[in-house]
Scaffold this active site. Structure first.
Site, mmCIF file in Angstrom:
data_model
loop_
_atom_site.group_PDB
_atom_site.id
_atom_site.type_symbol
_atom_site.label_atom_id
_atom_site.label_comp_id
_atom_site.label_asym_id
_atom_site.label_seq_id
_atom_site.Cartn_x
_atom_site.Cartn_y
_atom_site.Cartn_z
ATOM 1 N N HIS A 285 76.546 24.244 25.570
ATOM 2 C CA HIS A 285 77.969 24.525 25.989
ATOM 3 C C HIS A 285 77.824 25.599 27.284
ATOM 4 C CE1 HIS A 285 82.072 25.024 24.438
ATOM 5 N NE2 HIS A 285 82.216 25.425 25.641
ATOM 6 N N ARG B 118 82.917 24.471 14.314
ATOM 7 C CA ARG B 118 82.179 23.996 15.531
ATOM 8 C C ARG B 118 81.655 24.984 16.337
ATOM 9 N NH1 ARG B 118 83.991 22.334 21.155
ATOM 10 N NH2 ARG B 118 82.186 21.630 22.019
ATOM 11 N N TYR C 96 93.696 19.905 26.382
ATOM 12 C CA TYR C 96 94.573 21.092 26.395
ATOM 13 C C TYR C 96 95.960 20.848 27.229
ATOM 14 C CZ TYR C 96 90.472 23.998 25.099
ATOM 15 O OH TYR C 96 89.475 24.630 24.421
ATOM 16 N N GLU D 53 88.351 20.398 20.309
ATOM 17 C CA GLU D 53 89.016 21.802 21.155
ATOM 18 C C GLU D 53 90.362 21.498 21.404
ATOM 19 O OE1 GLU D 53 87.037 23.641 24.479
ATOM 20 O OE2 GLU D 53 85.110 23.521 23.593
ATOM 21 N N GLU E 26 81.805 19.170 27.239
ATOM 22 C CA GLU E 26 82.649 19.021 28.638
ATOM 23 C C GLU E 26 81.600 18.768 29.969
ATOM 24 O OE1 GLU E 26 85.620 22.002 28.982
ATOM 25 O OE2 GLU E 26 86.620 21.486 27.151
ATOM 26 N N ASN F 216 87.919 17.222 24.036
ATOM 27 C CA ASN F 216 88.534 18.515 24.185
ATOM 28 C C ASN F 216 89.943 18.136 25.151
ATOM 29 O OD1 ASN F 216 86.686 19.534 22.873
ATOM 30 N ND2 ASN F 216 85.639 20.420 24.600
#
Length: 1928
Positions: free
Chosen positions: A1495, A1450, A1685, A1751, A1540, A1683
């Site tokens: 992005h 990606r 985290y 991600e 995002e 995504n």
């Protein structure tokens, strides 16, 4: 005669005998007995029909059991049972069973016969009553010998108990004493009686010692005429303490029947009071008197009742007849005359105005009482086993109204409708849904034995139907029930407490028959789900209330006002629902679950308005039938409504000429179903009424009008906060007596299930003295009902545990024993005065002065198991414990702080600590003498903050009940407290013992022991009696003897219960602060000498106390003794510097070793201490060392004077060597070091920096220094400045410190035995006064009673105790397995972060080019001009991807590289060609491209026209997308429109930390940008879908990011909502329109609108989509790109309305748990559990779309390392959570690691590195070097998951040879010959150096060769002349 008359007879007989004791179980209520079998009876029953006798046992020969048993016995027994006989007498034959007289040789045939007989009785549901020796004993000579009989009888009894005990619960030793005595070789009746007494007592003792565990009873039968002789010692021996009840033979002549009541009344003179069973009831010669047996029986029973003989049963043999009037086997029934008498008696009883009605009799019994008689207080206790409890109702306390899938109830609907009128709702209520652990803790504090709670029907079945069970609701009740049982509290579950599911109400509610069926299904589910643990069930709670107020007056939900029809119809349905539920349980669950099902009915007592008015008396009686009888009569009497109720309804309808009231009728089948369908009668009672006959009224339907009564109150009756509750305690006794006589009649017990009174909001919220009075009086009236009226009441349940929502009155009426602060979102609970009072009642089981002795489970603590080796040699300098620094100081932070899961040893001692001066107060109370701290705090200028004193402190001296309450609630196993020396010895000497002080500590210790809490007692915690200080204090040698005397007294007085003694607490503080700095009393400032002298004295005093205990008390008391020492952990400032290591060790020796070294090593001070003080003393020109020395004798005396090591530890410090000045001499300078504070892991100000890892190291140091001695942490905690109840910093402190202790125990082998948190509650914190708070419980020092309220840390600590540590949750176990076939593995990057070439080949500027060239925007002034130079390194990037083995990559396309000005006016072919080449290279390598169109790097030209705030960008983005689809779509099949968008909008246009850096419109710009981002995505999706999908065959969607949010406090509704809001505002902002409905989440729209309007705007700041836009946006996805985290802990934060920003609109603040591992990014904590949870959330929220994780990864900072174990941990745990999500049926299709290589990480530049490849930026070639994580990730990719190691090594785990990581130095530069060179230069230089070295070596070798050769030649020539044999 028909069978029902038998039941009617027993009902009437038992009318006055509702008196069985509370320990007679409900299935053996009143005993109706007959038997035994006799030979005559057997013959009679076996005769042909017509020739049979009476069929009742006579006095002829006892039947000897023979096999086979008569075939008719089962039928005969069954007929007896049908005649309401409950028990049958069986006479054993001693001689037949034991022919030889010995139990070793029983007659097995006889045994089998009797067992078969007993089993036949049990099969017929008759309970056997067995007589061991009915007549003469065996004639065996051994038995007949005098003196042997008792032993042989005991042997025979033991045999019988063993052989038949499983079938028998009631035993008699002898049934005819005279006959047995006649056959004994005794000189007199008295001696024979003594022999039988001995035999009986032995049998009694054996039975109760070994065989009565199931509740069996044993007695002996005495003749009634012998009652007066029971006071004679010879006969009294038979009954005193050796019978469970008294059994009487009432064989009497009818002529003298009048004397029997007189004899029976004498039973009442016996002490103690005993229950009576009439074993034989035989009227004789009755025909001659003209009296029938039945009339005589009734006379007798009335006499029994009059004299209040506590009768538990009687023999009814004489009243049974078994004629044969058919060809069938004989059947038995009552005699006709008795049946007739019974019928007449019953007919009289039901006449409402008859003086013989139950009500009239009960009223008459009390009518003539004087006030003094009525109110006389009874000092007595309730029966053993009496249940004490408290109650709540679901809708009143649970809250969580929409949590976990709960459906609305009628109360939700009702309260929501009334919100507009300013009324409150129960949406949160007391928030018990989130606080089951807190509520159970309160129950433990109360010592409640039962908790009555209700189940919310709509929480289990949201729509009321069983087809939709809600598993989260089930989980809540499972947790509650399990917590109750874990705390030994019996759950009493109510199925229905007024909160019908609204969905069922909409179908007609209780007026619909279908609801009855729904209730039955709901009940069946509850029985099946919870019945294995719940043994007390209530079907309906107070059905009168919902019938009357819900459907009659309409004052309650569902607010229907129809008293004439709906009210009666609802009651009708409820009764049928109850009965069907009871039968359901009885048929399907009772046998297995062994529970009981009943109903709770409420009723006032009705006192006639005018006692002399028959009409008022009739009205009062009618009132009770309308209120209580409405439900009780059908269930407990005859299956139908009371006759008075039915008659009144008919009368009213006749008078009005129409059906004013419609009372439904029960069918015959329904009556049978109703009658007897309850195992107990639950009764709620609060107040009484004066009831009179109603005045004539118009025919308007109302409850009172239909009933024909009027309700009044006496103005003299005290009021409460509730207008309907007046304090009328005597009413409860009368009501209980009425209910017992009218309904239960002794057949079923009464459970008092609701009683209490509210306080108001305006009253003192905690001092509810009026309620204490209420409880005191009402409970005493219940006691009178039990003791004086013999009512079988088994429980008292107070209303209520906590304050709650009280229907129409909201929260204005507070019934709780615990106050709930509804103004605080955490709904804290604080005990009221009534809570402590209720506990005292429970402990005493009533009203005796002393507590009832309980049998607490002993707290076991293996203090001194095993032996320890005490070192007898001094510690080295530095000590050998320096290996601790060697082991730990170089630990990587990740490894150091990684949380460890595990538990402590099973007997680990969890406790809390306090000290006398800090909590007790009562400084001069009851003769206490002053201490030095009393004197100090009363001295002006003492330095104590705010001039605070400990005069009152927490007032524990007067609040002992409060302290015990919270200790029980905490669930601690131990409580460490100190004794105030001056409280028990006011002058410090044993000549002045203060008995009241001693009594306080005795009460405290007893309370602890009774609560199963282990007392740990500190003798001295700094508060020396002032009288001793006045004679020199510790500088006076006499103190050693005085302390020994004080200790001796404590050991002697308390040592029978105290098994853990601590002589001194923290003597270091005592001597250094008291005698060096002088800031503590006695304020001596002599730092060079006095600390050492005082320390010397303390050590000797400790040793003396130890030896006193060891020599005088240890053998008997078996305790341990030690002292508590304190120290911080000391870390060398530079662990690589030897002198700093020595300084750290020296500090530990000067602090801990000062006292520990003499005791735990060699009896002397540490050598380093002696050396330093001695040397410095010499340098100071002193003759001797300032450190005193011990004699050898003293050393031996001190050495080993501690059984365990007690440690107080709070923090850590750095130590650095220093050389201080010599003068003036001081302890501080003697240490020769500089102490440096460490940074705290805590984010707030605390008394001590939080450095948890120091705890593990300190424990290891102690182990190394002093050996493997058992260690107890006796203090550890965090002092905060005025913390709130939400003390999360303290939770993190305890969590991390306890975890480090766990590591020391589990990983390092430290023998850790216990942990005590400091402190139990806030207290006087020495010089800080009350400004620093350590308490797990908050103390309100402004309130006179110093109330204690649990903080969040208290709940957390209880949880740790319950789990005995920190075990790994089952859901966190590692899962081995593979991902689905075809799962996509990928890696990711972004154009600006890796490409570089920022101006190459015609690329236009992006906003990130501009932003990164703007000062102060990027860390270290980094930029992405070059980044990883991927623009020029296609081949290198492909190789890196091949290293990983991924199938996909990606990456993003730079918009400005393709369209330099953002528009299609000019397409930059060079830029486009780069992507074509790169994609081709990927495809050639077998890697599929996943392309992100945007992005974050918007062309600057577009930003100059407004960027994402300009709606024109939507079209421009579509045109840009069109170029990509057109030019690259033949190669790219996986498109992501935006990456995002949350970050773009919130941080680019809100906070401004991302490009374009806009932050001045935070309340509007983010939403406008977000609005356009969503529309741009939708347009691009539609473009692809409409124009390219068919030809290109790709997929397209968006990537959305979101953290997971957990509530900071899961027990707080506000935090739960905040966590939900956090995720919706972050992920839902963009996901909701696209994946749900085309619009924003409701919570966003609502909150932003409300805040916009509140700020004065006329519309929301959040833009709105048009309906057409919603339709166009909704569904614009092919997958969910996600995504993720990290996870946060979220909590509510209310911003001022003037603040307009995204954060303010969201209204959420977040923190992180300090136990979560850090990363290189401040915002990223490693929280793998959140990954699974948010994936499941996406599944549930968006209907399980296909998800690709696009991600996921973690960052590092600092020096780069290739061995990135922390990243491996992150990836392994996160990917494993993804695997679990797949197991949860989440449609997860792929996983992408971020990032393939270290890159430009936005605002932090290159400081944060996410890559699995290291990019060496010091090398111009920017090589990509694989890290260990790359190898790990490659193995996961190859294995497609995690192969199970249990199945052997998997081939996928072996890395291919060509895929190994390239070795490379990590640092950007390396030192080389004094130069700092790059890696490549250093390599070249090394090769050159190596080559030169090799050349030099070769040259040297050649020269040496030449030299040696030349030398050899010379020597050979000369030696030839000197050759001899000796040379060989």
């Amino acid at each position: 005669m028909e069978l029902p008359w038998t039941a009617l007879f027993l009902s009437t007989v038992l009318l006055g005998l509702s008196c069985q004791g509370s320990d007679w179980e409900s299935d053996r209520n009143f005993i109706s007995a007959t038997g035994p079998l006799t030979n005559d009876l057997i013959r009679s029953l076996s005769l042909p029909p017509g020739n049979q006798g009476s069929g009742v046992a006579g006095n002829t020969d006892i039947y000897t059991c023979q096999q086979p048993l008569p075939s008719f016995l089962p039928q005969y027994f069954s007929s007896l049972r049908a005649s309401q006989v409950t028990h049958y007498k069986v006479l054993l034959s001693w001689a037949q069973l034991l022919p030889t007289g010995s139990s070793k040789n029983p007659d097995q045939e006889a045994v089998r016969c009797y067992r078969q007989l007993l089993q036949s009785l049990k099969a017929a549901q008759l309970q056997p009553m067995v007589v061991l020796c009915p007549q003469a004993p065996p004639t065996s000579s051994s038995i007949q010998q005098d003196g042997v009989f008792a032993d042989l009888f005991a042997d025979y009894a033991t045999f019988a108990f063993q052989t038949f005990g499983d079938l028998v619960e009631i035993w008699f030793t002898f049934s005819d004493l005279e006959k047995v005595i006649m056959d004994l070789p005794q000189d007199s009746k008295a001696s024979g009686l003594q022999t039988l007494s001995n035999a009986h007592r032995k049998a009694f003792d054996i039975y109760h010692r070994k065989y009565s565990s199931q509740g069996g009873k044993l007695s002996v039968v005495l003749k009634a005429e012998d009652i007066p002789e029971l006071l004679d010692p010879s006969l009294a021996a038979l009954t005193k303490d050796s019978v469970d009840f008294l059994s009487l033979d009432l064989s009497y002549d009818c002529q003298s029947v009048g004397t029997l009541p007189q004899k029976l009344s004498e039973v009442q003179n016996m002490e103690p009071k005993m229950k009576v069973f009439i074993y034989t009831l035989k009227p004789q010669d009755c025909p001659s008197t003209g009296k029938s047996p039945s009339s005589l029986l009734f006379s007798l029973l009335e006499a029994i009742n009059k004299d209040q003989v506590h009768t538990v049963g009687l023999d009814i043999s004489a009243l049974l007849s078994c004629p044969s009037n058919s060809e069938e086997s004989p059947s038995c029934s009552l005699t006709d005359s008795l049946a007739l008498h019974t019928e007449q008696h019953h007919a009289a009883a039901v006449a409402p105005s008859s003086p013989v009605s139950t009500y009239q009799r009960v009223w008459a019994a009390f009518a003539n009482q004087s006030r003094a008689e009525r109110d006389a207080f009874l000092q007595d206790v309730f029966p053993e086993g009496f249940l004490w409890g408290v109650s709540t109702g679901a809708f009143s306390v649970e809250g969580g109204w929409a949590e976990g899938g709960r459906g609305p109830s009628i109360w939700d609907h009702y309260s929501n409708q009334n919100v507009a009128n300013g009324q409150v709702t129960a949406k949160v209520a007391s928030d018990s849904y989130h606080k089951p652990a807190s509520d159970v803790a309160l129950l433990r504090g109360l010592r409640a034995g039962v908790y009555k709670f209700s189940i919310s029907w709509s929480r289990l079945f949201p729509n009321g139907q069983k087809s939709s069970p809600n598993l989260q609701g089930v989980a809540y009740y499972n947790k509650l029930i399990n917590s109750l049982l874990d705390s030994n509290i019996q759950p009493m579950a109510t199925l229905f407490h007024w909160d019908l599911p609204q969905a069922l109400q909409e179908q007609g509610g209780w007026q619909s028959e279908s609801v009855v069926d729904a209730f039955l299904s709901y009940a069946a589910f509850c029985f099946s789900t919870f019945g294995d643990r719940v043994k007390l069930w209530v079907t309906f709670h107070e059905p009168w209330v919902i019938s009357y107020a819900g459907y009659g007056t309409g004052q309650h939900a569902p607010a229907i006002s129809d008293p004439g029809v709906a009210s009666f119809k609802v009651a009708h349905s409820i009764l049928k629902a109850h009965a069907r539920t009871w039968h359901l349980y009885d048929r399907h669950h009772r046998q297995q679950q062994q529970g009981r099902v009943g109903i709770v009915l409420n009723s006032d007592w009705a006192e006639p308005l005018r006692g002399d008015s028959p009409r008022d008396r009739a009205a009062a009686e009618r009132f009770l039938h309308f209120m209580l009888g409405w439900f009780a009569h059908p269930l407990f009497v005859d299956g139908d409504y009371p006759a008075a109720l039915r008659a009144r309804v008919q009368q009213v309808n006749r008078q009005c000429g129409r059906a004013l009231a419609q009372l439904p009728e029960f069918s015959a089948e329904e009556k049978r179903l109703l009658r007897g369908s309850a195992d107990f009668l639950g009764l709620s009672h609060y107040t009484s009424r004066l009831v009179g006959e109603a005045a004539p009224q118009a025919c308007i339907p109302s409850y009172d009008a239909i009933g024909g009564f009027s309700r009044h109150t006496d103005p003299a009756w005290p009021r409460t906060a509730s207008p309907w509750i007046r304090v009328v305690p005597w009413g409860i006794r009368r009501l209980l007596r009425f209910a017992s006589a009218e309904y239960t009649k002794g057949r079923v017990p009464i459970l008092l299930a609701g009683n209490g009174a509210p306080t108001g909001e305006g009253a003192d919220l905690l001092d509810d003295s009026a309620r204490v009075t209420y409880f005191n009086l009402y409970i005493n009236e219940v006691l009178k009902a039990v003791k004086k009226d013999l009512v079988d009441v088994r429980s008292y349940i107070a209303r209520s545990l906590i304050d709650g929502f009280e229907g129409p009155s909201g929260y204005s009426q507070r019934f709780g024993l615990y106050h709930v602060n509804f103004n605080d979102s955490s709904r804290p609970r604080t005990p009221r005065k009534s809570a402590y009072f209720f506990t005292s009642i429970i402990e005493k089981n009533g009203f005796l002065a002393k507590k009832v002795k309980r049998n607490p489970v002993p707290v076991r603590a293996d203090f001194i198991s095993g032996t320890r080796a005490t070192f007898n040699f001094p510690s080295e300098v530095p000590s050998k414990a320096k290996i601790v620094w060697e082991k730990f100081s170089n630990q990587p932070k990740f490894e150091r702080d990684l949380f460890y899961h595990g538990t402590f040893r099973d007997d680990f001692l969890w406790g809390v600590s306090s000290s006398a001066y800090q909590i007790e107060g009562g400084w001069d109370a009851d003769g206490k003498g002053p201490s030095i701290w009393d004197n100090f705090t009363h001295t002006p200028g003492n330095g104590v903050k705010d001039n605070a004193t400990g005069d009152i402190a927490c007032d524990s001296y007067h609040q002992l009940d409060a302290d015990l309450n919270i200790l029980r609630a905490l669930k601690v196993k131990a409580y460490r407290f100190s004794i105030s020396w001056s409280r028990i010895f006011p002058t410090g000497r044993n000549s002045s013992i203060n008995s009241q002080g001693v009594d306080y500590y005795n009460r405290l210790i007893n309370g602890l022991v009774e609560s199963n809490i282990f007392p740990i007692v500190t003798l001295f915690h700094w508060d020396l009696p002032q009288a001793l200080q006045d004679v020199g204090g510790w500088s006076n040698p006499a103190l050693i003897d005085l302390f020994s005397s004080y200790a001796d007294f404590c050991f002697k007085t308390f040592g029978d219960r105290v098994k853990f003694w601590i002589t001194f607490n923290e003597p270091w503080f005592q001597v250094v602060f008291g005698y060096s700095s002088g800031i503590f009393p006695p304020n001596v400032q002599e730092p060079g000498w006095e600390p050492y002298r005082i320390g010397h004295a303390v050590l000797k005093a400790h040793a003396r106390a130890y030896h006193t205990y060891d020599e005088k008390y240890r053998q008997e008391q078996k305790g341990v003794i030690s002292l508590s020492l304190n120290t911080p952990w000391v870390e060398p400032k530079d662990p690589g510097l030897q002198r700093d290591v020595e300084a750290a060790d020296r500090m530990l020796q000067f602090t801990l070793g000062w006292f520990a070294h003499p005791i735990f090593r060699n009896g002397d001070y540490p050598d380093v201490m002696k050396w330093n003080v001695g040397n410095r003393s010499e340098l100071q020109r002193l003759a001797d060392s300032r450190l005193p020395s011990f004699t050898e004798e003293e050393k031996n005396y001190i050495r080993g004077t501690a059984d365990v090591f007690c440690l107080n530890a709070y923090t850590s410090v750095f130590a650095q060597h220093s050389t201080p000045r010599l003068k003036p001499p001081s302890y501080d300078n003697d240490r020769e070091l500089k102490e440096i504070k460490m940074d705290s892991s805590s984010s707030i100000t605390a008394m001590h920096p939080a450095v948890p890892w120091g705890m593990r190291r300190l424990l290891n140091w102690i182990k190394e220094e002093y050996g493997s001695i058992p260690i107890y942490i006796t203090e550890n905690g965090q002092g905060l400045e005025n913390p709130t109840l939400d003390d999360w910093e303290r939770i993190f402190y305890h969590k991390t410190y306890i975890n480090e202790a766990l590591k020391a125990y589990r990983l390092d082998g430290v023998d850790l035995r216990g942990y005590a948190a400091w402190s139990l509650m806030d207290n006087f914190e020495w010089l800080n006064g009350y400004s620093i708070r350590f308490g797990l419980y908050h103390v309100d020092f402004e309130h006179a009673s110093r109330p204690r309220t649990a903080r969040a840390s208290a709940r957390y600590y209880t949880d740790v105790i319950t789990k005995n540590g920190m075990p790994l949750a089952p859901e966190d176990d590692f899962l081995y397995g593979e991902f689905p076939k075809g799962f996509i593995w990928s890696a990711a990057s972004a154009a600006y972060q890796v490409e570089g070439a920022w101006r190459a080949d015609g690329k236009g500027l992006s906003i990130w080019d501009t932003f990164s060239h703007t000062p102060l925007k990027i860390g270290n002034d980094d930029n992405g001009d070059v980044a990883c130079d991927s623009y020029h390194k296609i081949a290198e990037d492909v190789v890196a991807l091949q290293n990983l083995g991924v199938s996909h990559y990606r990456f993003s396309i730079s918009w400005s590289r393709i369209l330099p000005d953002g528009t299609t006016k000019f397409i930059n072919e060079a830029g486009l060609n780069y992507y074509v080449q790169f994609i081709d290279a990927l495809l050639a390598a077998g890697i599929i491209p996943q392309v992100t169109m945007y992005h974050w790097d918007l062309p600057q030209a577009l930003q100059d026209t407004g960027g994402w705030e300009n709606e024109a960008i939507v079209q421009l983005f579509k045109e840009y997308a069109d170029v990509l689809f057109q030019r690259l779509g033949d190669k790219v099949k996986f498109w992501i429109t935006l990456n995002e968008p949350f970050v773009i909008a919130a941080h680019g246009y809100g906070t401004g930390v991302s490009a374009p850096g806009i932050s001045f419109r935070p309340g509007t710009a983010p939403y406008i940008a977000g609005h356009n981002l969503i529309k741009a995505h939708a347009e691009a999706w539609h473009l692809y879908n409409d124009k390219y999908r068919r030809s290109q065959g790709g997929v397209i969607s968006i990537t959305i990011s979101s953290d997971w949010a957990e509530p900071r406090d899961p027990s707080r509704q506000e935090d739960v909502e905040a966590a939900r809001r956090y995720v919706q505002f972050m992920g839902g902002w963009f996901a909701h329109p696209i994946f749900k409905n085309g619009d924003y989440p409701e919570v966003m729209k609502t909150r932003i609108l409300e805040r916009s309007l509140a700020a004065g705007l006329n519309k929301s700041r959040l833009p709105e989509f048009t309906e057409s836009e919603k339709r166009r946006i909704n569904g614009t996805f092919d997958f969910f790109g996600f995504n993720h985290y990290t996870t946060v802990l979220a909590y509510n934060l209310n911003y001022a309305t003037a603040i307009t920003s995204f954060d303010a609109d969201r209204g959420v603040a977040s923190v992180t748990d300090r136990s979560w591992p850090d990363s290189g990014s401040f915002w990223l904590k490693m929280t793998p559990f959140g990954f699974r949870r948010i994936l499941n959330w996406l599944k549930e929220e968006y209907n399980n779309p296909p998800i690709y994780v696009t991600e996921n990864g973690v960052s590092r900072r600092g020096n780069p390392e290739l061995n990135d174990t922390d990243r491996i941990y992150y990836l392994r745990s996160y990917i494993n959570e993804a695997l679990k999500a797949v197991q949860d049926k989440v449609d997860l299709r792929g996983y992408t690691v971020w990032s393939v290589m270290d890159n430009f990480e936005w605002a932090t530049g290159f400081a944060e590195r996410f890559g699995v490849h290291f990019v060496n930026r010091s090398d111009p070639s920017l090589p990509r070097i694989p890290k260990a994580s790359a190898k790990f990730y490659a193995s996961v990719v190859r294995c497609n998951g995690f192969p199970d190691p249990a199945q052997g090594p998997h081939p996928c785990l072996h890395q291919p040879a060509d895929a190994g990581p390239t070795a490379s130095p990590v640092n950007a530069e390396v030192p080389f010959l004094g130069l700092m060179l790059g890696v490549t230069e250093a390599q070249t230089a090394l090769y050159v150096l190596f080559a030169l070295l090799l050349l030099g070596v070769c040259s040297l070798a050649f020269l040496l060769y030449k030299y040696c050769k030349h030398s050899k030649q010379g020597k050979t020539q000369s030696s030839q002349h000197n050759l001899s044999l000796s040379q060989f």
